[in-house]
Design a protein around this motif. Structure first.
Motif, PDB file in Angstrom:
ATOM      1  N   TRP A 116      27.351  -4.624  49.888  1.00 47.26           N
ATOM      2  CA  TRP A 116      26.850  -4.878  48.839  1.00 47.26           C
ATOM      3  C   TRP A 116      27.221  -6.303  48.525  1.00 47.26           C
ATOM      4  CZ3 TRP A 116      27.091  -2.486  43.968  1.00 47.26           C
ATOM      5  CH2 TRP A 116      27.562  -3.384  42.692  1.00 47.26           C
ATOM      6  N   LEU A 117      27.562  -6.600  49.308  1.00 51.23           N
ATOM      7  CA  LEU A 117      27.867  -9.211  49.476  1.00 51.23           C
ATOM      8  C   LEU A 117      26.902  -9.348  49.340  1.00 51.23           C
ATOM      9  CD1 LEU A 117      31.683  -8.797  49.868  1.00 51.23           C
ATOM     10  CD2 LEU A 117      30.939  -9.492  47.560  1.00 51.23           C
ATOM     11  N   LEU A 168      30.171  -1.050  53.483  1.00 44.46           N
ATOM     12  CA  LEU A 168      30.143  -1.072  52.308  1.00 44.46           C
ATOM     13  C   LEU A 168      30.126  -2.676  51.448  1.00 44.46           C
ATOM     14  CD1 LEU A 168      31.745   2.397  50.806  1.00 44.46           C
ATOM     15  CD2 LEU A 168      29.662   1.669  50.957  1.00 44.46           C
ATOM     16  N   GLY A 169      31.473  -3.062  51.679  1.00 43.98           N
ATOM     17  CA  GLY A 169      31.555  -4.166  51.559  1.00 43.98           C
ATOM     18  C   GLY A 169      30.204  -5.197  51.690  1.00 43.98           C
ATOM     19  N   HIS A 214      20.265  -5.350  51.561  1.00 49.67           N
ATOM     20  CA  HIS A 214      19.957  -5.053  50.451  1.00 49.67           C
ATOM     21  C   HIS A 214      19.031  -4.635  50.912  1.00 49.67           C
ATOM     22  CE1 HIS A 214      22.481  -7.166  47.016  1.00 49.67           C
ATOM     23  NE2 HIS A 214      23.333  -6.104  48.297  1.00 49.67           N
ATOM     24  N   SER A 251      25.337   3.044  53.471  1.00 54.20           N
ATOM     25  CA  SER A 251      26.675   2.550  52.648  1.00 54.20           C
ATOM     26  C   SER A 251      26.722   4.293  52.556  1.00 54.20           C
ATOM     27  CB  SER A 251      26.260   2.096  51.540  1.00 54.20           C
ATOM     28  OG  SER A 251      24.706   2.381  50.546  1.00 54.20           O
ATOM     29  N   SER A 260      22.965  -9.681  50.304  1.00 54.73           N
ATOM     30  CA  SER A 260      21.646  -9.637  49.960  1.00 54.73           C
ATOM     31  C   SER A 260      20.631  -9.302  50.168  1.00 54.73           C
ATOM     32  CB  SER A 260      21.110 -10.619  48.962  1.00 54.73           C
ATOM     33  OG  SER A 260      20.814 -11.849  49.578  1.00 54.73           O
TER      34      SER A 260
END
Length: 306
Positions: A49-50, A45-46, A55, A63, A52
């Protein structure tokens, strides 16, 4: 119901019938798996999130899968580690609802992730249109909402049953099939609905996944570039491993004839897909996925420079 029977307000979870020294060993093993589940899925998850670069729709659904795995462990493992083996009727119902919702949501998420890989490999030119963020959000929301509706159906049918004793559940958590054995009424309808839903939510999605990956493999073999084939196999093999582990164990527990495995074996199978799968999923996606390993290296490098 006989007049001298009383209504059950709490249950006793029998868990695994082991010698004291084996209980200590099991406690250590479960504690280790619980810690690894939280660390592994929390790391996934981290990173998503961190970084890009992660994404993308594929990692958006991953996730959600990590959230399911964390919730799985948090829903059942603390009860296993606790010295208190009693659970109230309401808490048992809530644990049952969450467990079934998470299981159904994972089935649907794995199905959606296979569709994502199918579109990415078989229709790459249309991928950005077919898997835009609006579509991804709707698909993820649908998996959670539909899973909750299916679980509420089971809970509604369960609550219509009287529970007047005994109150010992031969499981390490409030699992639906184990709870139904304690009902003081005919549970035929409940069992039929459970079987029908399991066929729908397990066999149906698994069949679609297999068809999707058949198409994917045909497309991959047609790729001229060796590097392109390797990258496609890398992302797909990770997902196929997770699909095989989850669907295989779940089908054995809920679809296969119950005479094929006794209650103690049923507990081990339940432990497998409620504890082992959440531990293995982040390992599979990190060890077999170059993008996840690359994201981890970049995050660690940034922390080293700070």
């Amino acid at each position: 119901m006989r007049e001298n029977q009383t209504w059950v307000t709490e249950f006793i979870l029998l868990g695994f019938q082991l010698r004291p020294e084996m209980h200590l060993l099991l406690f250590g093993f479960v504690s280790l798996c619980y810690t690894l589940t939280l660390l592994g899925n929390g790391t996934i998850l981290g990173l998503i999130w961190l970084d890009s670069r992660l994404h993308t729709p594929m990692y958006f659904f991953l996730s959600h899968l990590a959230i399911v795995d964390i919730a799985y462990a948090c829903n059942t493992v603390p009860q296993m580690l606790s010295t208190r083996k009693t659970i109230s009727f309401i808490s048992c119902i809530m644990q049952n609802f969450l467990y079934m919702t998470l299981g159904d949501a994972e089935c649907l998420l794995l199905l959606i992730m296979s569709y994502d890989r199918y579109v990415a490999i078989c229709h790459p030119l249309h991928y950005s249109i077919m898997m835009n963020w609006k579509v991804c959000t709707v698909l993820a929301a649908f998996s959670w909402v539909f899973a909750s509706i299916l679980s509420l159906t089971h809970i509604f049918l369960l609550l219509r049953l009287p529970f007047c004793g005994p109150h010992e559940i031969n499981q390490f958590f409030c699992e639906m099939l184990a709870v139904l054995k304690l009902a003081c009424a005919d549970t035929w309808l409940n069992q039929v609905v459970i079987f029908a839903v399991c066929v729908f939510i397990l066999v149906g999605p698994l069949s679609v996944v297999l068809v999707s990956y058949t198409r994917i493999l045909i497309t991959i073999f047609r790729i001229q570039s060796g590097e392109g084939r390797r990258k496609a196999f890398s992302t797909c093999s990770s997902h196929l491993c997770v699909v095989g582990l989850f669907f295989g164990s779940a089908i054995v527990v809920y679809v296969a004839p119950k005479s094929s495995h006794p209650e103690e074996q049923q507990k081990i199978l339940s432990l497998y897909y409620s504890l082992f799968n959440p531990v293995l999923n982040p390992l599979i996606y990190s060890l077999r996925n170059a993008e996840v390993k690359g994201a981890l290296r970049r995050v660690l490098w940034k922390q080293r420079l700070i």
